[in-house]
Scaffold this active site. Structure first.
Site, PDB file in Angstrom:
ATOM      1  N   ASN A 138       0.808  -1.233   0.000  1.00 28.52           N
ATOM      2  CA  ASN A 138       0.000   0.000   0.000  1.00 28.52           C
ATOM      3  C   ASN A 138       0.840   1.281   0.000  1.00 28.52           C
ATOM      4  O   ASN A 138       0.294   2.380   0.101  1.00 28.52           O
ATOM      5  CB  ASN A 138      -0.972   0.014   1.181  1.00 28.52           C
ATOM      6  CG  ASN A 138      -0.264   0.027   2.532  1.00 28.52           C
ATOM      7  OD1 ASN A 138       0.963   0.183   2.611  1.00 28.52           O
ATOM      8  ND2 ASN A 138      -1.016  -0.151   3.603  1.00 28.52           N
ATOM      9  N   ASP A 144       3.351 -17.577  14.197  1.00 30.18           N
ATOM     10  CA  ASP A 144       4.180 -17.500  15.399  1.00 30.18           C
ATOM     11  C   ASP A 144       3.274 -17.453  16.618  1.00 30.18           C
ATOM     12  O   ASP A 144       2.349 -16.634  16.670  1.00 30.18           O
ATOM     13  CB  ASP A 144       5.049 -16.246  15.373  1.00 30.18           C
ATOM     14  CG  ASP A 144       6.530 -16.561  15.523  1.00 30.18           C
ATOM     15  OD1 ASP A 144       6.873 -17.275  16.473  1.00 30.18           O
ATOM     16  OD2 ASP A 144       7.322 -16.106  14.684  1.00 30.18           O
ATOM     17  N   ASP A 190      16.467 -13.745  13.507  1.00 33.60           N
ATOM     18  CA  ASP A 190      17.287 -13.534  14.700  1.00 33.60           C
ATOM     19  C   ASP A 190      18.788 -13.564  14.426  1.00 33.60           C
ATOM     20  O   ASP A 190      19.577 -13.432  15.356  1.00 33.60           O
ATOM     21  CB  ASP A 190      16.968 -14.609  15.747  1.00 33.60           C
ATOM     22  CG  ASP A 190      15.787 -14.236  16.623  1.00 33.60           C
ATOM     23  OD1 ASP A 190      15.483 -13.035  16.732  1.00 33.60           O
ATOM     24  OD2 ASP A 190      15.164 -15.147  17.204  1.00 33.60           O
TER      25      ASP A 190
END
Length: 588
Positions: free
Chosen positions: A57, A132, A360
């Site tokens: 967007n 998650d 990570d």
């Protein structure tokens, strides 16, 4: 979620503990190991860290509209499962791992209707979708936590609220957090402290409270009923704390972790959550700092498993002193030892997760490969991990050979993990600022969180607006459009490799055996299944390296595939491997 420098000594302590107390693994039966062929073992999973994947967007932030536009790209690559890092509403103290509402989508990413479109679109293309699940802690702006500040509220026991020592002047115990100093933060209005094993804005949930466990079950049911195919469960082995929250061993780093890592009720609680997922056709993968294969079997052994797979960090520590921040020279033998240990100990008893990049960790080519030999080492690293036994995970941009970034100042980075480590390195380890900054540049999680490079247009085609974080300056050379057009690119190598992994029985189910164990330049292993075998050869050297085929392998009788150099002539089973060369041979 990673453990930072405050956990350093206890990380070492716990690794030693599990090695000493580990049990010896025997064959399951006289007939050898038997593999249960569940569908999740045949997946190739693609991890999307939504903020940096694709902006649909134009506001500079990746979103579900962008994901929807790239489903065909993922299907063409060969992906058959998507893992979304947190999409939930969050103040982004830890970029989504501090959740404010478990049953909604962050407005920056879209809404539930748009998520359902993505879910349906993925399913129509034969792709599973997992979410998650972050339930060790919430955000401090979650409704539960706001209500819990009132000691008379039923939500007070959703978290670990305690009175301080010495009339409230000191925290309830001496624990240290993994992200920010002490593990307790005081609420001035009530005078009580709350526990946060990670950041101050991530208060820990109290799973000892059955109401909390019911909340978790209801959250799981909400998404599974919507059609989600499973969960990746963040730092899931931390959810059970020792009764009474006793003081930790009084060391200045990581104090208290022995009281919440693999806590007293962890298997009971995970067993309860397993009862929920067993009612659905789904799978679960845990994530656990300081995990070893011996300990992992307590969670994922197929005779009585609480999780289907387990993420660990041992192979990603081959260039660091226990944590990413304190990087050292890469030690191939340490990496091989970790991979081989997990392959051997889980074989026939549990199933491996295979990964080399995620949100990570820094980019793997910059870390274990070579930016000079980006294409060669990128392909080699792909072969190296993906052809082992287990379910492979590919992180966004990994298939393009994206590299680490470099910004001018520590203030330009946004990763709370590395900012804290930078301050600790200066104030606790007495590093000078220049040295601490160099550690930070190499280790920051921001390296893997730069926007995905889709083409060579402005902002790498990630957004028509201003990117939330700077695009890597190399996007003109490294981008999806260029990679897809080049038949010899890293992208097209991944595409062939993924197809092979999904279709070849040896690559999926074969037993694993390592060769050249003492080499600090070569990683060589074989896979064997039903009378067929495969030899996987990987050079980690920028120089030519002598190679001799292991005993029992005649390369002239093998079929070479997935090589990263065009000329692959064999001379009597012995030759010199070129820089970062990779070869795979199939034998009937």
């Amino acid at each position: 979620m990673r453990v930072d420098i405050y956990c350093l000594l206890y990380y070492f302590f716990c690794l030693c503990y599990y090695k000493i107390s580990g049990f010896i693994i025997f064959f399951m039966s006289l007939g050898g190991n038997v593999i249960m062929k569940e569908w999740y073992k045949e997946l190739v999973v693609y991890q999307i860290w939504p903020r940096s994947f694709c902006d649909g967007n134009g506001d500079g932030i990746g979103d579900l509209e962008g994901v929807l536009s790239k489903l065909d790209y993922l299907q063409d690559l060969g992906i058959n499962c998507i893992w979304f890092s947190p999409l939930y509403p969050s103040p982004n103290a830890d970029f989504g791992y501090d959740i404010a509402d478990y049953r909604d989508i962050h407005k920056e990413y879209g809404n539930l209707d748009l998520f359902k479109q993505v879910l349906d679109g993925a399913h129509q293309r034969g792709m599973k979708v997992i979410m998650d699940l972050v339930v060790n802690h919430t955000s401090d702006v979650h409704e539960w936590f706001i209500k819990s500040k009132d000691p008379s509220s039923p939500y007070h026991d959703y978290y670990f609220w305690r009175k301080g020592r010495l009339g409230g002047k000191l925290p309830p115990n001496n624990w240290l957090s993994c992200f920010e100093g002490k593990a307790w933060e005081k609420d001035e209005k009530s005078g009580e402290y709350y526990l946060h094993v990670f950041a101050k804005k991530q208060p820990d949930l109290n799973h000892d409270n059955p109401k909390v466990r019911q909340e978790v079950k209801d959250i799981m049911k909400f998404w599974l009923d919507m059609g989600v195919d499973g969960f990746r469960e963040d730092v899931i082995t931390f959810i059970s704390k020792r009764k009474g929250l006793p003081n930790g061993i009084p060391l200045p780093i990581g104090c208290g972790i022995e009281h919440y890592m693999d806590g007293p009720n962890i298997h009971k609680y995970l067993g309860e959550y397993r009862e929920v997922t067993d009612k659905y056709d789904c799978f679960t993968v845990g994530e656990a700092p300081m995990m070893t294969p011996d300990n992992a079997l307590k969670y994922v052994d197929e005779k009585k498993k609480e999780l289907d797979m387990m993420f660990h960090f041992q192979h990603i520590e081959a260039d660091a002193f226990l944590i990413d921040f304190l990087q050292t020279k890469f030690k191939l033998k340490e990496m091989k030892k970790a991979f081989t240990n997990w392959q051997n100990k889980l074989n026939g008893r549990a199933w491996n997760t295979l990964y080399i990049e995620n949100h990570d960790h820094p980019r793997i080519i910059s870390r274990y490969g070579s930016e000079k030999y980006r294409v060669e080492s990128g392909k080699m690293l792909a072969n190296m991990y993906m052809l082992q036994q287990g379910t492979p995970f590919v992180y966004q941009g990994q298939e393009l050979g994206m590299l680490n970034t470099r910004l001018d100042s520590i203030d330009d980075y946004v990763d709370c993990f590395v900012k804290n480590n930078y301050e600790v390195a200066i104030n606790k380890l007495h590093m000078n600022k220049k040295k601490a900054f160099e550690f930070a540049v190499k280790s920051t999680r921001d390296n893997s969180r730069t926007p995905v490079q889709w083409d060579d247009s402005k902002n790498a085609g990630f957004t028509t607006g201003t990117p939330w974080f700077p695009v890597n300056k190399n996007y003109k050379q490294i981008n999806a459009k260029a990679e897809m057009a080049d038949p010899n690119s890293i992208y097209n190598h991944y595409k062939k490799l993924i197809k092979f992994k999904k279709e070849n029985e040896v690559a999926k189910w074969g037993d694993y055996k390592e060769y050249y164990k003492n080499s600090d330049k070569l990683y060589v292993y074989s896979r064997s299944y039903n009378g067929k075998s495969m030899l996987v050869i990987n050079s980690f050297s920028p120089e030519r390296v002598p190679f001799e085929a292991p005993k029992g392998f005649d390369l002239d009788k093998g079929t070479p595939i997935l090589c990263n150099y065009e000329n692959n002539f064999v001379q009597q089973n012995g030759f010199k491997l070129r820089p970062y060369e990779a070869r795979v041979y199939l034998f009937d």
